[in-house]
Design an enzyme around this catalytic site. Structure first.
Site, short mmCIF file in Angstrom:
data_model
loop_
_atom_site.label_atom_id
_atom_site.label_comp_id
_atom_site.label_asym_id
_atom_site.label_seq_id
_atom_site.Cartn_x
_atom_site.Cartn_y
_atom_site.Cartn_z
N CYS A 23 0.65 -19.80 10.57
CA CYS A 23 0.45 -18.86 11.67
C CYS A 23 1.55 -17.81 11.63
O CYS A 23 2.73 -18.16 11.47
CB CYS A 23 0.45 -19.58 13.01
N ASP A 30 -3.56 30.53 -10.87
CA ASP A 30 -4.70 30.02 -11.61
C ASP A 30 -5.47 28.98 -10.79
O ASP A 30 -6.70 28.95 -10.81
CB ASP A 30 -4.23 29.39 -12.92
#
Length: 598
Positions: free
Chosen positions: A325, A566
Site C-alpha cells: 500500500c 526555410d
C-alpha cells in the site's frame, strides 16, 4: 452467485474455489496450495482460462496484476510536496536493486499474473541502464510498460524509450507558469520548458493519451485547474488532478488540500457540460470529459474518496522493499531475500504473506497525516535532488528567461507568463555601436584583401593557440500566421526550433566550407538558443562557438539564421532576418563586447 466449493488437490492442502460469472480464482488457505499455479507464464490466448495467482490475491479478493518498480531514488527536481526542504539521505548504490535483480523480480511477478509494469523513481530517466532493463521487460509479453517521469529528460530520450517497448507515459507537471514551476520544484524556471518539450515529443511519437499528473495545492496552483482542462480541447491528453497527500517531511496541511468535489465544481462553473465517465473498478482516476474535447480529465482522490476496494497495485522501492500500500509503512525486503539465495518457491511465499496482510483500506486522511511513512521520493515518485545555493536562479536571469531550442509554450502558459513577468525580451530598436578594448580606428586594413585589392587568406601560422569564444545573435521576424504556427509546432516540416538548432550547429561546424576564406577549426563547442519574441512576432537566435586554436570563431557563431526562413516559408514568405551581429568574442589578441548604447 455460486456457493464456495472446497476440494482437494492430491498431495496439497485444501483450496477454496470461487465461481462468479464464468470466471474463477483460487484463494490460498496454505502456502503449499500455490503449487497449483503454473511456474511459467502461458500464452496470452490461454491465460484467460486459468485462475489468478493465490500469491497475488489478498484476503479481500483483490487481484494484484499491476506492479510499480522504482529504479532510482535520485531526481533532478525537488518538489515541495514530495520531500522535506532539508532533503533525505539517499541509499548507497550497492543497496539498490541491480538491473538483473529488477528483471528477476519482474519475471517472478509476471509469472504470477502481473500484466502491467510501470517504472518510477525518483526520476527513472536518470538511471543509465534503464533502456536495457526496459528491453528485457518488453520480452515478457506484458499488456503495458509505463514510465512516470518529471519530463526534464524526456525529449532527449523519447526515441530510445519508444524503441525499448514503453507503451504509456505519465508526465508530472504542476503548473503552466514557468516562474511558479520554480517555486514548486525548487529548480530554475527554465526547466519548465524542457518538461513541455518532452510532452510535445511524446505526443508527436504517438503516445495517445499522454497522461499529465498535476498535484493540486490550495493557494499554489488551484487557480490553474481550468487552464489544464483547456489543454484537453485539441490534444490527446489525460490531465489527472491529484489530491495533495501527506508523506513524512512534506509538511502536509489540510488547508492546502483541495478535495476532488471542489475541483469538479470549479471546472463545471466554466464548463457546465463537464461530465463523469464510467470507470473500471481497478482505476485510481475518476474520469471526466467535456463533450467535443479530444482529451479527458481525471481525479485521483486518495484523500477525500479512497479507491482501496479496487486496488490492484503493488510497489517495489528502489532499495528493493515490497510495499503493498502506498500509504502503509509495512515493508518486506525483496532485495535481501534475493541476495540470500532464496528459492523461487520461498520468494513467492514471502510475497504472498505480504499481500495477504494488506488491509481493506488505508487509515484515512487525518490518520495518514500523523503516520510515519517514507517521503514520497523514496516510494515511487519522480522528483528529488539535494538543493545547493548554486541551483538558485538569480532574479535577473528569471526576468530575462530564454526560450531554448526545446521550448514551445502552450498558449495558456504563454499568457500566464506574460502576465506574471512581461514578455521574454523587450529590445528597443535603437542605434547599435561597436566597442572594443582598444580605441576605434579606421586606419586598420581589411584582412582578406591585399594592397592591390586581390583576395588573400590570412596567415595564422605564428598566432598563439588559445581557447577562443564568440557569441552572435540574429532576429527573424515572422508574419502573425507563421509565428502562430511556430508556437503551435504544427509546421509540415517539423519542429522549427529543434531543427533550426540542429542546422545551426551543423552550419557552425561547416563554416570553412561555406565561407571560402575562413580557416577550418577544431570546434569544441557549439550552443544554439532560440527565443520566441512574442511582441515582435519573431525568433531571436543566439549562438556560442568555442575552439582552442590560433584564430577566432566569430564566423562560426554567425551562421544559424537561414534555417528558420526555410522552415517557415511554407506558411508564407513575409519573413525578415535582421540585427545579425557579434555579441562578444574573447581569447584572441583583442576582446570585444557589443554595446547598444548611443
Amino acid at each position: 452467485m455460486l456457493k464456495p466449493l472446497t476440494f482437494v488437490v492430491f498431495g496439497l492442502s485444501p483450496t477454496t474455489l470461487i465461481g462468479n460469472a464464468g470466471t474463477c480464482k483460487f484463494r490460498q488457505l496454505s502456502s503449499k496450495a500455490a503449487n497449483i499455479i503454473p511456474k511459467t507464464r502461458p500464452t496470452r490466448e490461454k491465460e484467460e482460462f486459468l485462475p489468478f495467482s493465490a500469491f497475488l490475491t489478498d484476503k479481500h479478493g483483490r487481484q494484484h496484476n499491476y506492479l510499480r518498480i522504482s529504479v532510482t531514488e535520485r531526481c533532478n527536481l525537488r518538489c515541495t510536496y514530495c520531500m522535506p526542504e532539508e532533503g533525505v539521505p539517499l541509499t548507497p548504490s550497492q543497496k539498490l536493486l541491480s538491473a538483473a535483480e529488477i528483471v528477476r523480480v519482474a519475471k517472478t511477478f509476471v509469472q504470477q499474473g502481473v500484466d502491467k509494469i510501470r517504472f518510477t523513481g525518483g526520476e527513472p530517466l536518470l538511471r543509465k541502464d534503464l533502456p536495457s532493463i526496459l528491453g528485457q521487460i518488453s520480452e515478457l509479453n506484458l499488456k503495458s510498460i509505463g514510465i512516470t517521469t518529471n519530463g526534464i529528460l524526456l525529449a532527449r530520450l523519447m526515441p530510445e524509450l519508444k524503441s525499448s517497448g514503453v507503451t504509456s507515459i505519465n508526465v508530472s507537471l504542476d503548473t503552466l507558469i514557468p516562474k511558479k514551476f520554480e517555486k514548486i520544484s525548487r529548480r530554475p524556471a527554465s526547466a519548465w520548458f524542457k518538461v513541455w518539450k518532452g510532452i510535445e515529443m511524446a505526443e508527436l511519437m504517438g503516445y495517445h493519451p499522454l497522461k499529465i499528473n498535476c498535484v493540486v495545492q490550495g493557494g499554489v496552483n488551484d487557480d490553474e485547474i481550468c487552464d489544464f482542462v483547456e489543454l484537453t480541447k485539441d490534444r490527446h491528453l489525460d490531465v489527472r488532478f491529484i489530491e495533495y497527500m501527506p508523506f513524512t517531511g512534506n509538511k502536509w496541511d489540510l488547508s492546502r488540500m483541495v478535495a476532488y468535489k471542489d475541483m469538479v465544481e470549479m471546472i463545471q462553473s466554466r464548463y457546465p457540460n463537464f461530465s463523469k465517465l464510467e470507470d473500471p473498478v481497478t482505476h485510481t482516476s475518476k474520469a471526466y470529459k467535456i463533450p467535443g474535447h479530444v482529451g479527458q480529465v481525471g481525479f485521483i482522490t486518495s484523500m477525500s474518496e479512497h479507491f482501496c476496494g479496487g486496488c490492484n497495485r503493488l510497489r517495489i522501492t528502489a532499495d528493493g522493499n515490497l510495499k503493498v500500500c502506498l500509504f502503509g509503512n509495512a515493508e518486506i525486503s525483496i532485495r535481501d531475500a534475493l541476495r540470500s539465495g532464496i528459492s523461487e518457491e520461498d520468494l513467492l511465499n514471502l510475497i504472498g504473506q505480504a499481500v495477504g496482510r494488506k488491509h481493506p483500506r488505508h487509515a484515512g486522511m487525518m490518520n495518514l497525516s500523523s503516520m510515519k511513512n517514507r517521503p514520497m521520493i523514496l516510494i515511487d515518485h519522480a522528483k528529488f535532488r539535494p538543493m545547493t545555493k548554486r541551483h538558485v536562479t538569480p532574479k535577473r536571469r528569471l526576468d530575462n528567461l530564454q526560450l531554448t531550442q526545446r521550448n514551445i509554450i502552450p498558449i495558456t502558459a504563454m499568457n500566464h507568463y506574460q502576465q506574471a513577468s512581461g514578455s521574454f525580451y523587450n529590445y528597443q530598436n535603437h542605434a547599435r555601436l561597436f566597442q572594443t578594448s582598444s580605441s576605434n580606428s579606421y586606419s586598420k586594413e581589411l584582412s582578406h584583401v591585399d594592397a592591390q585589392g586581390r583576395v588573400k587568406m590570412v596567415d595564422v601560422t605564428n598566432k598563439q593557440i588559445t581557447t577562443r569564444e564568440a557569441e552572435a545573435e540574429a532576429l527573424v521576424l515572422l508574419s502573425d500566421l507563421a509565428f502562430q504556427a511556430v508556437v503551435d509546432s504544427k509546421l509540415k516540416k517539423g519542429d522549427v526550433l529543434t531543427i533550426a538548432q540542429i542546422a545551426g550547429i551543423m552550419g557552425a561546424k561547416q563554416t570553412s566550407n561555406l565561407i571560402p576564406l575562413c580557416h577550418p577549426l577544431p570546434i569544441s563547442k557549439v550552443d544554439v538558443q532560440l527565443t520566441l519574441e512574442f511582441e515582435q512576432k519573431g525568433i531571436r537566435i543566439r549562438t556560442l562557438a568555442k575552439t582552442t586554436s590560433n584564430t577566432g570563431v566569430e564566423m562560426e557563431a554567425l551562421t544559424a539564421a537561414l534555417t528558420v526562413y526555410d522552415m517557415c516559408k511554407a506558411i508564407d514568405h513575409q519573413i525578415i532576418i535582421k540585427d545579425i551581429h557579434l555579441l562578444k568574442k574573447s581569447g584572441g589578441k583583442t576582446d570585444f563586447k557589443f554595446s547598444d548604447e548611443k
